[in-house]
Structures are given as structure tokens and as C-alpha cells.
Design an enzyme around this catalytic site. Structure first.
Site, PDB file in Angstrom:
ATOM      1  N   ASP A 284       0.813  -1.229   0.000  1.00  0.00           N
ATOM      2  CA  ASP A 284       0.000   0.000   0.000  1.00  0.00           C
ATOM      3  C   ASP A 284       0.841   1.270   0.000  1.00  0.00           C
ATOM      4  O   ASP A 284       0.439   2.288   0.571  1.00  0.00           O
ATOM      5  CB  ASP A 284      -0.966   0.028   1.205  1.00  0.00           C
ATOM      6  CG  ASP A 284      -1.765  -1.252   1.313  1.00  0.00           C
ATOM      7  OD1 ASP A 284      -2.259  -1.702   0.269  1.00  0.00           O
ATOM      8  OD2 ASP A 284      -1.877  -1.793   2.423  1.00  0.00           O
TER       9      ASP A 284
ATOM     10  N   LYS B  92       1.971   2.126  -5.107  1.00  0.00           N
ATOM     11  CA  LYS B  92       2.619   1.604  -6.313  1.00  0.00           C
ATOM     12  C   LYS B  92       1.776   1.840  -7.550  1.00  0.00           C
ATOM     13  O   LYS B  92       2.308   2.081  -8.622  1.00  0.00           O
ATOM     14  CB  LYS B  92       2.849   0.090  -6.164  1.00  0.00           C
ATOM     15  CG  LYS B  92       3.912  -0.283  -5.173  1.00  0.00           C
ATOM     16  CD  LYS B  92       4.177  -1.772  -5.164  1.00  0.00           C
ATOM     17  CE  LYS B  92       3.119  -2.602  -4.496  1.00  0.00           C
ATOM     18  NZ  LYS B  92       2.921  -2.377  -3.079  1.00  0.00           N
TER      19      LYS B  92
ATOM     20  N   GLY C  45      -3.907  -4.620  -4.356  1.00  0.00           N
ATOM     21  CA  GLY C  45      -4.945  -3.648  -4.690  1.00  0.00           C
ATOM     22  C   GLY C  45      -4.290  -2.416  -5.255  1.00  0.00           C
ATOM     23  O   GLY C  45      -3.604  -1.701  -4.538  1.00  0.00           O
ATOM     24  N   HIS C  46      -4.426  -2.204  -6.552  1.00  0.00           N
ATOM     25  CA  HIS C  46      -3.814  -1.034  -7.176  1.00  0.00           C
ATOM     26  C   HIS C  46      -4.896  -0.122  -7.725  1.00  0.00           C
ATOM     27  O   HIS C  46      -5.731  -0.546  -8.501  1.00  0.00           O
ATOM     28  CB  HIS C  46      -2.865  -1.454  -8.300  1.00  0.00           C
ATOM     29  CG  HIS C  46      -1.617  -2.117  -7.790  1.00  0.00           C
ATOM     30  ND1 HIS C  46      -0.657  -2.654  -8.602  1.00  0.00           N
ATOM     31  CD2 HIS C  46      -1.185  -2.306  -6.528  1.00  0.00           C
ATOM     32  CE1 HIS C  46       0.316  -3.154  -7.862  1.00  0.00           C
ATOM     33  NE2 HIS C  46       0.011  -2.961  -6.597  1.00  0.00           N
TER      34      HIS C  46
ATOM     35  N   GLN D 126       2.369  -6.174  -2.959  1.00  0.00           N
ATOM     36  CA  GLN D 126       2.684  -6.159  -1.512  1.00  0.00           C
ATOM     37  C   GLN D 126       3.989  -5.401  -1.266  1.00  0.00           C
ATOM     38  O   GLN D 126       4.275  -4.464  -1.996  1.00  0.00           O
ATOM     39  CB  GLN D 126       2.736  -7.588  -0.941  1.00  0.00           C
ATOM     40  CG  GLN D 126       1.387  -8.304  -0.921  1.00  0.00           C
ATOM     41  CD  GLN D 126       1.054  -9.012  -2.200  1.00  0.00           C
ATOM     42  OE1 GLN D 126       1.864  -9.706  -2.766  1.00  0.00           O
ATOM     43  NE2 GLN D 126      -0.164  -8.855  -2.686  1.00  0.00           N
TER      44      GLN D 126
HETATM   45  P1  IMP Z   1      -2.415 -12.881   2.191  1.00  0.00           P
HETATM   46  O1  IMP Z   1      -1.488 -12.361   1.152  1.00  0.00           O
HETATM   47  O2  IMP Z   1      -3.865 -12.723   1.822  1.00  0.00           O
HETATM   48  O3  IMP Z   1      -2.080 -14.294   2.601  1.00  0.00           O
HETATM   49  O4  IMP Z   1      -2.230 -11.994   3.527  1.00  0.00           O
HETATM   50  C1  IMP Z   1      -1.044 -12.055   4.306  1.00  0.00           C
HETATM   51  C2  IMP Z   1      -0.690 -10.679   4.860  1.00  0.00           C
HETATM   52  O5  IMP Z   1      -0.313  -9.832   3.772  1.00  0.00           O
HETATM   53  C3  IMP Z   1      -1.837  -9.958   5.554  1.00  0.00           C
HETATM   54  O6  IMP Z   1      -1.283  -9.175   6.617  1.00  0.00           O
HETATM   55  C4  IMP Z   1      -2.396  -9.037   4.495  1.00  0.00           C
HETATM   56  O7  IMP Z   1      -3.051  -7.914   5.048  1.00  0.00           O
HETATM   57  C5  IMP Z   1      -1.113  -8.647   3.787  1.00  0.00           C
HETATM   58  N1  IMP Z   1      -1.330  -8.248   2.389  1.00  0.00           N
HETATM   59  C6  IMP Z   1      -1.558  -9.052   1.338  1.00  0.00           C
HETATM   60  N2  IMP Z   1      -1.662  -8.332   0.215  1.00  0.00           N
HETATM   61  C7  IMP Z   1      -1.474  -7.054   0.553  1.00  0.00           C
HETATM   62  C8  IMP Z   1      -1.430  -5.836  -0.203  1.00  0.00           C
HETATM   63  O8  IMP Z   1      -1.558  -5.794  -1.425  1.00  0.00           O
HETATM   64  N3  IMP Z   1      -1.212  -4.697   0.527  1.00  0.00           N
HETATM   65  C9  IMP Z   1      -1.008  -4.719   1.857  1.00  0.00           C
HETATM   66  N4  IMP Z   1      -1.037  -5.826   2.588  1.00  0.00           N
HETATM   67  C10 IMP Z   1      -1.268  -6.995   1.946  1.00  0.00           C
END
Ligand code: IMP
Length: 429
Positions: A13, A16, A40-41, A223
Site C-alpha cells: 500500500d 505503487k 490492490g492497485h 505487496q
Molecule cells: P495474504 O497475502 O492474503 O495471505 O495476507 C497475508 C498478509 O499480507 C496480511 O497481513 C495481508 O493484510 C497482507 N497483504 C496481502 N496483500 C497485501 C497488499 O496488497 N497490501 C497490503 N497488505 C497486503
């Protein structure tokens, strides 16, 4: 040839989307190389807002967009996201979009397992996006995944499906759930297969061909480094490698192609989900950062935790990912504060640390050491040159640059594409 790899240098977040969109308009190919639709972009182009989770950001501008083998792909989500974008007037076809045929699929069983585990974990939950990302990567490395290429051979899944179901049935039984409905799974896959297969190909081949022709490639990370399964705040991480090196293994172009590594860095820190966060502010200032920065997750809508800039973490991320230069985003969210703080080190058990240790308890127990600076009263929002910035804001940016030992290449001053101060062009480097 100047390629660019964009990665998040914090917990995701970092903003990007805008930077990738801006770079994508000058690239010939945009490649996603890890993660899935947990990203999420948000792209703001003129008066239109596009929300992408899985598709590479180049898709909006019609740039060749590729989903690499390092991604985990939910075929039903893919269809929904493509249809949504088409509804907004974006054209998506074989010419401008391709999916790696060796990309593993996220199946309904993965979503189920993600949800069941999180629900059972209580206070110890990871706070995942609930999209089945972790379980899908587990099946990939467990050698029982169903991949895009398997969609063309659904009648021959045989032992692969046996292995997958045996594994999931055992886990599901532990949660008091019925076994996988194999027939229903195959039927669902059969229905979605033609949609996915129309875009499937050996993308490593296409990438190597366009590379030879001198194409500029933009690798779009999702991420952030602090969520990397090796280098992040384990176990509160995502299940992929989010560092720049994955651009090579997750796409099928070698490491020499990754080019300029642009780390996206927010001028303060946020985190969504559970896990340690040394500079977290659970007070009015944290509240203010969240409100001014619109810190709500694009994918899950969850409120993001906010805190001061942590130079130790970003220095570590930049070092681990070999960041060439950073794009500093959302400086305007700090506008109007009397004082701003930057974390420059940690205290742990009477010792001073200049890095973030690996052990979960140490990560949770470090106490940040802060440097305090005067804030600025003018606005930085919409600035397009250094001359537009208040002097104190420039000092803040310079101090950040010094502490993270990495130069600033870009400063982004609003969600608008043009509101950017360009110090060093990553594609020209
Ligand atoms: P997962 O990727 O759904 O398995 O989540 C694992 C961790 O990564 C959690 O803390 C999510 O909130 C975080 N996370 C996954 N994708 C994103 C992203 O695009 N932005 C911020 N945090 C993310």
C-alpha cells in the site's frame, strides 16, 4: 535496454499503482511476477478510477500485460476483473494480455482453507485477505497444484487431483468440513477453462522475444518487502517472495533483465492485518494520518494501521532488494503537522540495533528511537518541482534519503499522474 522493477519497500500500500501506471505508459511490456488478487492497485487516469487486483497495471493503457508464472491465479476472479474493466471501456485481448501457462491456480478449496484457518486462529490470526493466496502457494511448492496448462487436460488430471484432494480432505476433516467435491470442482474448472486458456502461453518465450527486440519491460511487484515470506515479519507475511529478485524467477526473464529497481516508499508507515509494527501510532496523530491518507485497504476495505516513518525498516528493505532509487509517496499527508518523527534505530534488551531482527518476539519488543524534526505548514499536495515544496518538507525528504542510504528518484505529491517530481528517470538510467 533500460528495464524497471517496481517493488513496495514497506508493508504494501505504498502507492505503487500510480507510479506503475505512470511508468507503464512508457513501457512496452508490464509483468506481474508474484502474489495474486490480494494486491490492490488504484489507478486514477483523468476522471476515471480503475481498481486492479490481479491484472498488470499496463492493461489500462493497452500496453502488453503479462501474468507471470510466479503469480497465483484465481480464474473466476480473473474473469470478473476483466469483465469489469471491459465495462469501463478497456480492451483486453490476446495481443495485449497473456498468462503464463505454468501459473498455479487458486481454487475454491484454497479460499475455504484460508478462511477456516484464520477463523480458528483467533488472536493469532495473520489477518490475510482471505483470497486463498497462502494455501495456493503451499500446493505449488507441495507439487500438487493445478496449473493453467492443466485446464486443457482436465480429463487427465488423475494422480495430480488425487494428491490435491487427499491433502485437502485431511485438512478439511480437521476443521469438521466435508471432503472436496471432486465432480463439482472439475465441472467448475471445465466451465472457466476456455476463458483462461484463450490467454495462456509460454510467456517466458514471448518475454525473451520482445527483450531481444529491445522492448522496455516493467516488472510490477505487489505487496511489500516487509511482507516477503523470507525477509518479512514472519509469520505475519504473505506467502510469496516480494523482493526484486522474484521478478526474474516469476516471469522467465533472467536476473540481468530486472534493471533499475524502484522501491516505492510512503512518507510514513502503514500496515494492514496483524503483526509487529514498531512505529505504530494508536493516538490522534495515527488517526489523522489514516484519515488524510485515506488508509483503507483496496481489497478488503480494512482500516490500515498508521505510524511514523521507519528508516531502519526501509533501509533494510532497500538493501535486501537492491533498490536503485525510491519513489517517495504521500508526503502531503504529513502537511500541517507541528513536528514529524523518523525512527532511526531500535532499543532491545538494553542494546541499540540498527536493523530489524528476525525473531518474532524481538520484532514485537523493539522500541523505536526517534529523531524529531519541525513539520511544515504549507502544502506539498500537487507539487511538480522542488520549488513548489516548503523548505522544511525538502529537509524531511533529504533526511529520509540519507537515513535509508538510497537516493530519491521520484516524489509523488497526489494521486494524479502528473503530480510527480522527477529527480531521476528510472527508464533512462
Ligand atoms: P495474504 O497475502 O492474503 O495471505 O495476507 C497475508 C498478509 O499480507 C496480511 O497481513 C495481508 O493484510 C497482507 N497483504 C496481502 N496483500 C497485501 C497488499 O496488497 N497490501 C497490503 N497488505 C497486503
Amino acid at each position: 535496454m533500460a528495464n524497471v522493477t517496481v517493488i513496495g519497500a514497506q508493508w504494501g500500500d505504498e502507492g505503487k499503482g500510480k507510479i506503475v501506471d505512470w511508468l507503464a505508459s512508457r513501457a512496452d511490456v508490464v509483468v506481474r511476477f508474484q502474489g495474486g488478487h490480494n494486491a490492490g492497485h488504484t489507478l486514477v487516469v483523468g476522471d476515471k478510477v480503475y481498481k486492479l487486483s490481479l491484472l498488470p497495471s499496463g492493461i489500462v493503457t493497452g500496453t502488453l500485460s503479462i501474468i507471470g508464472n510466479g503469480v497465483v491465479l484465481d480464474p473466476w476472479h480473473l474473469k470478473a476483473e476483466i469483465e469489469k474493466l471491459e465495462g469501463q471501456g478497456v480492451e483486453i485481448n490476446r495481443e495485449n494480455f497473456a498468462i503464463a501457462e505454468n501459473c498455479p491456480l487458486i481454487l475454491p478449496v484454497h479460499r475455504d482453507l484460508d478462511g477456516l484457518r484464520e477463523a480458528a486462529a483467533g488472536a493469532g490470526k495473520i489477518g490475510t485477505t482471505g483470497r486463498g493466496i497462502g494455501p495456493a502457494y503451499e500446493d505449488k511448492v507441495g507439487r500438487r497444484a493445478i496449473r493453467v496448462c492443466d485446464l486443457a487436460h482436465l480429463d487427465d488430471l488423475g494422480p495430480q487431483l488425487d494428491r490435491l484432494c487427499a491433502h485437502h480432505d485431511a485438512l478439511r476433516a480437521g476443521f469438521g468440513q466435508p471432503p472436496v467435491d471432486r465432480e463439482a470442482l472439475i465441472a467448475e474448472l471445465r466451465e472457466i477453462a476456455p476463458f483462461v486458456l484463450q490467454f495462456a502461453e509460454p510467456v517466458w518465450k514471448r518475454l525473451n522475444t520482445v527483450k531481444k527486440a529491445g522492448a522496455r519491460v516493467l516488472f510490477e511487484g505487489a505487496q511489500g518487502v516487509l511482507l516477503d515470506v523470507d525477509h518479512g515479519t514472519y509469520p505475519f507475511v504473505t506467502s510469496s517472495n516480494t523482493v526484486s529478485g522474484t521478478a526474474a524467477s516469476g516471469s522467465g526473464l533472467g536476473p540481468s533483465s530486472t534493471g533499475f529497481v524502484l522501491g516505492i516508499v510512503k512518507a510514513y508507515t502503514t500496515r494492514v492485518g496483524s503483526g509487529p509494527f514498531p512505529t505504530e501510532l494508536e493516538d490522534e496523530t495515527g488517526q489523522r494520518l489514516g484519515e488524510r491518507g485515506h488508509e483503507f485497504g483496496t481489497v478488503t476495505g480494512r482500516k490500515r494501521r498508521c505510524g511514523w516513518f521507519d528508516a531502519v525498516l526501509v533501509r533494510q528493505s532497500c538493501a535486501i532488494s537492491g533498490v536503485t532509487g525510491i519513489a517517495l509517496t504521500k508526503v502531503d499527508v504529513l502537511d500541517g503537522l507541528d513536528k514529524v518523527k523518523i525512527c532511526t534505530g531500535y532499543r532491545l534488551n538494553g542494546k541499540v540495533l540498527d536493523y530489524y531482527p528476525s525473531h518474532a518476539a524481538d520484532q514485537a519488543n523493539v522500541e523505536p528511537i526517534y529523531e524529531e524534526m519541525d513539520g511544515w505548514q504549507g502544502t506539498t499536495a500537487g507539487a511538480r518541482s522542488w520549488a513548489d515544496l516548503p523548505a522544511q518538507a525538502i529537509k524531511y525528504i533529504q533526511r529520509v534519503q540519507e537515513l535509508i542510504e538510497t537516493p530519491v528518484a521520484l516524489v509523488s505529491t497526489s494521486p494524479e499522474r502528473e503530480d510527480t517530481i522527477l529527480v531521476r528517470d528510472p527508464f533512462q538510467d
